[in-house]
Design an enzyme around this catalytic site. Structure first.
Site, short mmCIF file in Angstrom:
data_model
loop_
_atom_site.label_atom_id
_atom_site.label_comp_id
_atom_site.label_asym_id
_atom_site.label_seq_id
_atom_site.Cartn_x
_atom_site.Cartn_y
_atom_site.Cartn_z
N ASP A 107 3.10 -1.85 -4.25
CA ASP A 107 3.44 -0.10 -4.53
C ASP A 107 4.17 0.47 -4.89
O ASP A 107 4.81 0.29 -3.88
CB ASP A 107 1.82 0.31 -3.59
CG ASP A 107 1.68 1.84 -4.02
OD1 ASP A 107 1.94 2.29 -5.23
OD2 ASP A 107 0.81 2.51 -3.72
N HIS A 114 -1.67 0.27 -4.97
CA HIS A 114 -1.75 2.06 -5.90
C HIS A 114 -3.22 1.94 -4.47
O HIS A 114 -4.33 1.62 -5.86
CB HIS A 114 -1.22 2.60 -5.91
CG HIS A 114 -1.49 4.14 -5.30
ND1 HIS A 114 -1.06 4.69 -5.14
CD2 HIS A 114 -1.63 5.07 -6.08
CE1 HIS A 114 -0.76 5.20 -4.78
NE2 HIS A 114 -1.47 6.03 -5.44
N SER A 148 -3.79 7.55 -2.10
CA SER A 148 -2.45 8.36 -2.07
C SER A 148 -2.39 9.91 -1.44
O SER A 148 -2.16 10.49 -0.56
CB SER A 148 -2.97 8.43 -3.60
OG SER A 148 -1.67 8.45 -4.64
#
Length: 514
Positions: free
Chosen positions: A447, A472, A185
């Site tokens: 994602d 994700h 991320s």
């Protein structure tokens, strides 16, 4: 609302990157919840750590300059790191550096998932570094604006540089040992940028679900959510996507009706407070949008309250009498399931409460740094998710202006300054064409964040991997028997890329000895 959704998913890798309106807070709470679930599951499996397991992992603290760009400012803070040396072959072995992002970094960062799972094959030392201003790495003085000016991705990268030098001395690491960064991320972006800006210190990087392009209006998020709700590969369908639109239209109809319909809506959706104010109605709609977006973003992950397949089943009346079920009833049930998973009695959406919480300068005891991350979205990244595209299945509320208002209300930062900051970030790092070599960008096509990452190779040494049906940061999670063939293949590709890099590093070591 953003608060409870993030508790679903976990600050280590999974915390949502949305700005901190109520919807974003929900996603961040969902992330925290998932990460904690996965850590508990790993402990329950009794991971075999071998001799000396009781001493693992080790925690340490580095003294870092608060302002590394001003030599006359000697103020410092303590930055937490974790170490797993169980598999380390010694001085010349590789170093796998796991970077923390917008949340607390716990011992699981060096014990489960990757890079920890990759360490035994190469005798690597695994170290994780908590991001400044998050977790326990918060400088003295709290979270006042005067302090937060030392919070940015550039400051975080400076910490990586000084940590790499300090840890090399502390553990007597050979100067020829390759350092490879990992992150997921926002931390995945940091991993890529560390290699981009400091190639003489970071040999290579694996950047998972890394949104390297900053964007003010992130309408593309819901474009992916919409497509994923129609994907039969993960249990979606055209009917499911249509049912979402019907459910949200019913919520909006009841909000507009007011009176008894609005009161019933409050009860049925377990709302914490009254729904009379327009700003609270927008926050509620945003919270519901984040709930559905969170199901997509974390589809198939251990600890997620619902998968896309399960959500679609609820919306379409699966398992019951469809003639007595509606998409709205399915949405109600989804809210109940998520609230129960998070241990929440009701759905919070008060705009006034959100602003008051974000204005608090006292560090939070929980791992999710809401004020800090909002500051970074206002001063670097944007990432404000909107639904103004006709293809979006949700309500058009909350709109971009109301999200940008948070920057003004909490920090006194204008919408123009936020837009300028986003442009400056892309100019500094290069957006989706960063130009870094020896970086592997890993993404999943389910994602919503993959559209801000690098998904097409830009050169022979900047590789990409797009995992079909992947959500994700799924590649970083601990392996499970239920992992899809595409995820297993993706992890094999990551392993092979590391193999190539470490062979190259070994050849460089040999040449250096000649």
């Amino acid at each position: 609302m953003a608060v409870w959704l993030a508790r679903w998913l976990g600050p280590l890798l999974l915390v949502s990157l949305w700005g901190l309106s109520a919807p974003a807070s929900l996603l961040r709470r969902l992330g925290e919840h998932i990460q904690q679930f996965q850590e508990r599951s790993a402990q329950g499996l009794g991971l075999s750590l071998g001799p000396g397991a009781a001493a693992l992992p080790k925690v340490g603290w580095l003294e870092q300059l608060l302002d590394p760009f001003n030599v006359s400012n000697r103020r410092s803070f303590l930055q937490r790191y974790w170490v797993n040396d169980q598999h380390w072959v010694g001085q010349d072995g590789p170093i796998f550096l796991h970077l923390g992002g917008e949340g607390s970094l716990g011992p699981g960062s060096v014990m489960r998932g990757h890079p920890a799972a990759l360490a035994p094959a190469w005798g690597a030392l695994v170290i994780s570094l908590e991001h400044r201003f998050y977790g326990l790495s918060i400088p003295a003085g709290g979270l006042e604006m005067a302090q937060l000016r030392f919070l940015s991705s550039r400051h975080a990268l400076a910490d990586v540089v000084s940590a790499r030098l300090a840890l090399s001395r502390l553990f007597n690491i050979s100067s020829s040992s390759p350092w490879i960064c990992f992150g997921g991320s926002y931390a995945g972006s940091l991993a890529a940028w560390a290699r981009l800006k400091f190639p003489h210190l970071i040999f290579a990087s694996v950047a998972s679900s890394a949104p390297v392009r900053a964007v003010l209006d992130f309408s593309e998020y819901n474009d992916v959510v919409s497509r994923s709700l129609m994907s039969t590969a993960i249990g979606g369908s055209l009917e499911c996507r249509a049912a979402v639109s019907v459910a949200f239209a019913e919520v909006e109809r009841r909000l507009r009706s007011g009176g008894a319909a609005q009161a019933a809506l409050r009860t049925e959706l377990s709302a914490c407070g009254p729904l009379g104010r327009a700003e609270n109605q927008a926050e509620l709609l945003g919270a519901l949008q984040a709930l559905v977006g969170g199901v997509v973003q974390y589809d198939g992950q251990a600890g997620a309250p619902l998968s896309v397949r399960q959500l679609c089943g609820l919306l379409l009346g699966g398992g019951g009498n469809r003639s007595h079920s509606t998409p709205y009833c399915g949405l109600r049930r989804a809210v109940q399931i998520v609230l129960h998973s998070l241990g929440q009695k009701c759905l919070s959406f008060s705009r006034a409460e959100t602003v008051a919480q974000l204005r608090s300068t006292e560090p939070q005891l929980s791992g999710v740094g809401d004020r800090q991350w909002l500051y970074q979205t206002c001063t670097e990244f944007g990432f404000y998710v909107t639904c103004e595209n006709p293809r979006c299945p949700f309500s058009q509320l909350p709109a971009l202006p109301s999200q940008l208002d948070l920057c003004e209300q909490v920090f006194g930062l204008s919408a123009l300054s936020v837009a300028q900051a986003v442009a400056q970030t892309n100019s500094y790092y290069g957006g989706q064409t960063p130009g870094a070599n020896q970086v592997l960008f890993v993404n999943g096509d389910t994602d919503p964040w993959h559209v801000l990452s690098v998904t097409q190779a830009l050169g022979s040494s900047e590789s990409t991997l797009l995992i079909r049906t992947g959500s994700h940061c799924l590649d970083m999670a601990p392996e499970r028997p239920s992992d899809s063939p595409s995820l297993r293949l993706g992890r094999q590709n990551i392993f092979q890329q590391l193999q190539t890099w470490l062979k190259l590093a070994k050849e460089s070591q040999i040449k250096g000895e000649v």
